[in-house]
Design a protein around this motif. Structure first.
Motif, PDB file in Angstrom:
ATOM      1  N   THR A  75     -56.896  28.724 -24.065  1.00  0.00           N
ATOM      2  CA  THR A  75     -55.471  28.615 -23.726  1.00  0.00           C
ATOM      3  C   THR A  75     -54.600  28.547 -24.982  1.00  0.00           C
ATOM      4  O   THR A  75     -53.435  28.171 -24.909  1.00  0.00           O
ATOM      5  CB  THR A  75     -55.204  27.362 -22.859  1.00  0.00           C
ATOM      6  N   ALA A  76     -55.149  28.898 -26.131  1.00  0.00           N
ATOM      7  CA  ALA A  76     -54.444  28.734 -27.408  1.00  0.00           C
ATOM      8  C   ALA A  76     -53.327  29.743 -27.642  1.00  0.00           C
ATOM      9  O   ALA A  76     -52.483  29.536 -28.518  1.00  0.00           O
ATOM     10  CB  ALA A  76     -55.440  28.802 -28.559  1.00  0.00           C
ATOM     11  N   ALA A  77     -53.288  30.852 -26.909  1.00  0.00           N
ATOM     12  CA  ALA A  77     -52.252  31.866 -27.120  1.00  0.00           C
ATOM     13  C   ALA A  77     -50.864  31.269 -26.937  1.00  0.00           C
ATOM     14  O   ALA A  77     -50.672  30.342 -26.147  1.00  0.00           O
ATOM     15  CB  ALA A  77     -52.463  33.019 -26.147  1.00  0.00           C
ATOM     16  N   PRO A  78     -49.869  31.780 -27.665  1.00  0.00           N
ATOM     17  CA  PRO A  78     -48.508  31.239 -27.558  1.00  0.00           C
ATOM     18  C   PRO A  78     -47.954  31.322 -26.139  1.00  0.00           C
ATOM     19  O   PRO A  78     -48.158  32.310 -25.431  1.00  0.00           O
ATOM     20  CB  PRO A  78     -47.697  32.124 -28.515  1.00  0.00           C
ATOM     21  N   VAL A 118     -44.788  28.196 -28.436  1.00  0.00           N
ATOM     22  CA  VAL A 118     -45.631  27.043 -28.767  1.00  0.00           C
ATOM     23  C   VAL A 118     -47.072  27.344 -28.359  1.00  0.00           C
ATOM     24  O   VAL A 118     -47.305  27.942 -27.298  1.00  0.00           O
ATOM     25  CB  VAL A 118     -45.120  25.777 -28.050  1.00  0.00           C
ATOM     26  N   PRO A 119     -48.063  26.945 -29.170  1.00  0.00           N
ATOM     27  CA  PRO A 119     -49.464  27.169 -28.780  1.00  0.00           C
ATOM     28  C   PRO A 119     -49.772  26.560 -27.413  1.00  0.00           C
ATOM     29  O   PRO A 119     -49.348  25.446 -27.104  1.00  0.00           O
ATOM     30  CB  PRO A 119     -50.250  26.471 -29.889  1.00  0.00           C
ATOM     31  N   GLY A 120     -50.526  27.294 -26.610  1.00  0.00           N
ATOM     32  CA  GLY A 120     -50.842  26.852 -25.257  1.00  0.00           C
ATOM     33  C   GLY A 120     -51.803  25.692 -25.184  1.00  0.00           C
ATOM     34  O   GLY A 120     -52.035  25.152 -24.093  1.00  0.00           O
ATOM     35  N   ASN A 121     -52.376  25.285 -26.330  1.00  0.00           N
ATOM     36  CA  ASN A 121     -53.252  24.106 -26.333  1.00  0.00           C
ATOM     37  C   ASN A 121     -52.769  23.070 -27.343  1.00  0.00           C
ATOM     38  O   ASN A 121     -53.572  22.352 -27.938  1.00  0.00           O
ATOM     39  CB  ASN A 121     -54.699  24.493 -26.598  1.00  0.00           C
ATOM     40  N   ARG A 122     -51.447  22.982 -27.518  1.00  0.00           N
ATOM     41  CA  ARG A 122     -50.872  21.934 -28.359  1.00  0.00           C
ATOM     42  C   ARG A 122     -51.316  20.563 -27.836  1.00  0.00           C
ATOM     43  O   ARG A 122     -51.235  20.292 -26.638  1.00  0.00           O
ATOM     44  CB  ARG A 122     -49.353  22.052 -28.361  1.00  0.00           C
ATOM     45  N   LEU A 123     -51.796  19.714 -28.723  1.00  0.00           N
ATOM     46  CA  LEU A 123     -52.275  18.387 -28.332  1.00  0.00           C
ATOM     47  C   LEU A 123     -51.094  17.426 -28.358  1.00  0.00           C
ATOM     48  O   LEU A 123     -50.807  16.788 -29.373  1.00  0.00           O
ATOM     49  CB  LEU A 123     -53.380  17.920 -29.281  1.00  0.00           C
ATOM     50  N   GLY A 124     -50.417  17.332 -27.244  1.00  0.00           N
ATOM     51  CA  GLY A 124     -49.232  16.495 -27.178  1.00  0.00           C
ATOM     52  C   GLY A 124     -49.093  15.794 -25.852  1.00  0.00           C
ATOM     53  O   GLY A 124     -49.879  16.013 -24.923  1.00  0.00           O
ATOM     54  N   VAL A 183     -51.455   0.826 -24.813  1.00  0.00           N
ATOM     55  CA  VAL A 183     -50.146   1.379 -24.483  1.00  0.00           C
ATOM     56  C   VAL A 183     -49.952   2.659 -25.291  1.00  0.00           C
ATOM     57  O   VAL A 183     -50.233   2.687 -26.492  1.00  0.00           O
ATOM     58  CB  VAL A 183     -49.023   0.364 -24.807  1.00  0.00           C
ATOM     59  N   ALA A 184     -49.479   3.729 -24.638  1.00  0.00           N
ATOM     60  CA  ALA A 184     -49.334   5.020 -25.320  1.00  0.00           C
ATOM     61  C   ALA A 184     -47.984   5.650 -25.006  1.00  0.00           C
ATOM     62  O   ALA A 184     -47.314   5.289 -24.038  1.00  0.00           O
ATOM     63  CB  ALA A 184     -50.462   5.966 -24.905  1.00  0.00           C
ATOM     64  N   ASN A 185     -47.600   6.619 -25.843  1.00  0.00           N
ATOM     65  CA  ASN A 185     -46.308   7.289 -25.665  1.00  0.00           C
ATOM     66  C   ASN A 185     -46.469   8.760 -25.296  1.00  0.00           C
ATOM     67  O   ASN A 185     -47.510   9.371 -25.545  1.00  0.00           O
ATOM     68  CB  ASN A 185     -45.482   7.200 -26.954  1.00  0.00           C
ATOM     69  N   ASP A 186     -45.442   9.314 -24.719  1.00  0.00           N
ATOM     70  CA  ASP A 186     -45.317  10.753 -24.488  1.00  0.00           C
ATOM     71  C   ASP A 186     -44.416  11.296 -25.587  1.00  0.00           C
ATOM     72  O   ASP A 186     -43.222  10.991 -25.617  1.00  0.00           O
ATOM     73  CB  ASP A 186     -44.721  11.010 -23.107  1.00  0.00           C
ATOM     74  N   ASN A 187     -44.967  12.089 -26.500  1.00  0.00           N
ATOM     75  CA  ASN A 187     -44.161  12.607 -27.615  1.00  0.00           C
ATOM     76  C   ASN A 187     -43.495  13.936 -27.299  1.00  0.00           C
ATOM     77  O   ASN A 187     -42.944  14.583 -28.197  1.00  0.00           O
ATOM     78  CB  ASN A 187     -45.010  12.724 -28.885  1.00  0.00           C
ATOM     79  N   ASP A 188     -43.541  14.362 -26.024  1.00  0.00           N
ATOM     80  CA  ASP A 188     -42.884  15.598 -25.565  1.00  0.00           C
ATOM     81  C   ASP A 188     -43.385  16.845 -26.288  1.00  0.00           C
ATOM     82  O   ASP A 188     -42.660  17.842 -26.369  1.00  0.00           O
ATOM     83  CB  ASP A 188     -41.360  15.490 -25.715  1.00  0.00           C
ATOM     84  N   PHE A 189     -44.599  16.789 -26.813  1.00  0.00           N
ATOM     85  CA  PHE A 189     -45.205  17.929 -27.512  1.00  0.00           C
ATOM     86  C   PHE A 189     -44.405  18.342 -28.756  1.00  0.00           C
ATOM     87  O   PHE A 189     -44.562  19.454 -29.245  1.00  0.00           O
ATOM     88  CB  PHE A 189     -45.333  19.145 -26.578  1.00  0.00           C
ATOM     89  N   LEU A 190     -43.573  17.458 -29.256  1.00  0.00           N
ATOM     90  CA  LEU A 190     -42.787  17.744 -30.451  1.00  0.00           C
ATOM     91  C   LEU A 190     -43.555  17.244 -31.668  1.00  0.00           C
ATOM     92  O   LEU A 190     -43.647  16.043 -31.904  1.00  0.00           O
ATOM     93  CB  LEU A 190     -41.421  17.058 -30.371  1.00  0.00           C
ATOM     94  N   ALA A 191     -44.122  18.176 -32.427  1.00  0.00           N
ATOM     95  CA  ALA A 191     -44.932  17.795 -33.589  1.00  0.00           C
ATOM     96  C   ALA A 191     -44.095  17.109 -34.656  1.00  0.00           C
ATOM     97  O   ALA A 191     -44.576  16.210 -35.356  1.00  0.00           O
ATOM     98  CB  ALA A 191     -45.618  19.029 -34.172  1.00  0.00           C
ATOM     99  N   THR A 192     -42.844  17.532 -34.805  1.00  0.00           N
ATOM    100  CA  THR A 192     -41.936  16.911 -35.766  1.00  0.00           C
ATOM    101  C   THR A 192     -40.574  16.709 -35.121  1.00  0.00           C
ATOM    102  O   THR A 192     -40.195  17.416 -34.181  1.00  0.00           O
ATOM    103  CB  THR A 192     -41.762  17.785 -37.032  1.00  0.00           C
ATOM    104  N   ILE A 193     -39.841  15.742 -35.652  1.00  0.00           N
ATOM    105  CA  ILE A 193     -38.476  15.471 -35.202  1.00  0.00           C
ATOM    106  C   ILE A 193     -37.624  15.146 -36.422  1.00  0.00           C
ATOM    107  O   ILE A 193     -38.143  14.890 -37.509  1.00  0.00           O
ATOM    108  CB  ILE A 193     -38.417  14.291 -34.209  1.00  0.00           C
TER     109      ILE A 193
END
Length: 488
Positions: A42-45, A50-56, A422-432
């Motif tokens: 699923t890695a294709a854009p 965005v990569p289809g297998n972004r770890l977010g 406890v964990a967060n949802d980073n919205d798949f945003l690698a940087t902000i």
């Protein structure tokens, strides 16, 4: 009336001891938001590049699976990058859960916290149906982010290659002629995950339907869907959230469906939590939905918000008491773009509630506050207070604290303690944009936005009626090596 109010207040006070000095931050860990997961097929854009297998988005849901194993649930995928408002910027991200090893080890002498948390990704499992699902045609949506390639159908290419029907986050994957709870819809916005006591199955709640699906843990194939009450569904569906909200007067509010899910320690009852009020209810009056996994019978209970803007998660303490994650939207990644202002976390609190004696409100609507379940007057855990006391700037506390799970016991100075992850949802945003600097600062740059994990310890004084869920984890489902579900 006075007597009833006094009894309710006394019951609330009894839920949690007066002091919570024993609830301590013991470890912090993270996984980079720029990594990719183990589903290489699923890695294709995606449509937005965005990569289809972004770890977010790992903290949208978090479940304990025994030992050092946890299941982390991303939501519908990377839609924080604008590309097409006709589908709310959603993409054909195949929804999945990640199997993680979250290992605690004693810290070196002189460390600020007693433990070091080391997260390791072990497996990626894609969620699918054995029978056909409804996908959008893509007609009228234009091109992908490259400006050339048509967006096309919402059916993933992997469907044909694997002979399966995968669930995705794209908002147009639905049948407009049926209510939103139609289980043939391919669109899924998963928000919480729990593991069955035998360790073989997982339960996932969703915001689009809302739905509660049961999947085979080893393969991600759907086993069944629970029939939820009709008053949770909307009947006028759209790929655009603003249109859905404007066109419906009954049912879940778009993007604020079944955000939380718990499973009782006996494994029989699933307890779902609507993030916000239903369209027919008063603002601040939320609904809890219980599902008997044996009979399918449901009940609904009312919850009154205290000081957050919604509820993100629910976790079973025992068969009738629960922790509820009430939060606002402030904090790190609340304003991820360079043009936005900084945002400091304020409300990330876990309250104790008790369903015993609560009135079933399935037949009611409007202001449900008079029937609200018993709730502790003070929070069991104020995450912002604990993290700031440990030296974390509130602008660096994630805005979306969403995943909570009890973990394995640990020993601190010879005393056995329970743990809460406890964990967060980073919205798949690698940087902000750097949250510590304002837009007017010429030196403001992009900084990492990782998947964060915080571990807290507590003892029986803090939650005297805590009963751990006993999960059969004897079989090593990961076979001792990293892989994805292509091997099943």
């Amino acid at each position: 009336m006075f007597k009833k109010s006094m009894l309710h207040a006394l019951a609330a006070a009894a839920l949690v001891p007066a002091a919570h000095a024993g609830v301590d931050l013991i470890a912090i860990g993270s996984i980079s938001g720029s990594y990719e997961d183990l589903s290489t097929r699923t890695a294709a854009p995606l449509e937005n590049g965005v990569p289809g297998n972004r770890l977010g988005g790992l903290g949208s849901g978090l479940a304990y699976a025994g030992g050092n194993t946890f299941l982390a649930l991303p939501d519908r995928g990377p839609n924080a990058k604008p590309y097409n408002p006709l589908v709310d910027d959603t993409v054909s991200y195949i929804v999945r859960f990640q199997t993680l090893r979250l290992a605690l080890s004693p810290s070196d002498a002189g460390s600020a916290l007693p433990f070091t948390l080391t997260p390791t990704l072990r497996k990626t499992t894609l969620l699918s149906s054995p029978t056909p699902l409804v996908y959008g045609s893509g007609a009228g949506l234009g091109n992908r982010i490259d400006g050339v390639t048509p967006i096309g159908s919402g059916a993933p290419a992997l469907n044909a290659a694997r002979h399966r029907y995968y669930f995705t986050g794209r908002s147009d994957n639905f049948d407009p002629t049926r209510p939103s709870t139609n289980t043939l819809n391919a669109r899924l916005d998963p928000e919480s995950i729990r593991v069955s006591n035998d360790g073989e199955r997982v339960y996932v709640s969703d915001e689009y339907g809302p739905y509660v699906h049961e999947f085979e843990r080893s393969t991600g194939k759907r086993i069944r869907s629970f029939k939820l009450p009709a008053n949770l569904a909307i009947t006028r569906l759209s790929a655009q959230s603003a249109v859905e909200i404007a066109d419906n007067t009954v049912g879940r509010v778009t993007n604020k469906g079944m955000e939380g899910l718990a499973i009782t320690p006996d494994g029989r009852l699933l307890v779902g939590f609507m993030q916000a009020n239903l369209e027919q209810d008063k603002k601040g009056s939320l609904r809890i939905v219980t599902i008997d996994t044996y009979t399918g019978a449901t009940r609904q209970y009312a919850y009154k918000l205290t000081d957050g803007s919604g509820v993100s998660e629910i976790l079973a303490i025992n068969n009738h008491e629960f922790l509820v994650d009430e939060r606002d939207g402030s904090g790190m990644a609340d304003t991820p773009l360079l043009t936005d202002t900084a945002s400091a976390a304020k409300v990330k609190k876990l309250y104790v509630i008790d369903l015993d004696g609560a009135r079933d409100v399935s037949d009611l609507s409007g202001d449900l506050s008079a029937y609200a379940v018993t709730k502790s007057a003070a929070p069991f855990l104020d995450v912002v207070a604990k993290l700031t006391a440990a030296g974390t700037d509130p602008r660096l506390i994630p805005s979306k604290i969403e995943g909570i799970a009890f973990g394995p016991d640990v020993s601190i100075k010879g005393v056995t303690k329970h743990t809460l992850f406890v964990a967060n949802d980073n919205d798949f945003l690698a940087t902000i944009a750097d949250p510590l600097k304002l837009p007017s600062d010429a030196t403001r740059t992009m900084v990492p936005n990782p998947n964060q994990f915080y571990v807290f310890s507590f003892d029986d004084h803090d939650l005297p009626r805590y009963v751990p869920q006993r999960i059969n984890d004897e079989r090593d489902r990961d076979h001792g090596r990293d892989h994805d579900d292509d091997e099943d």
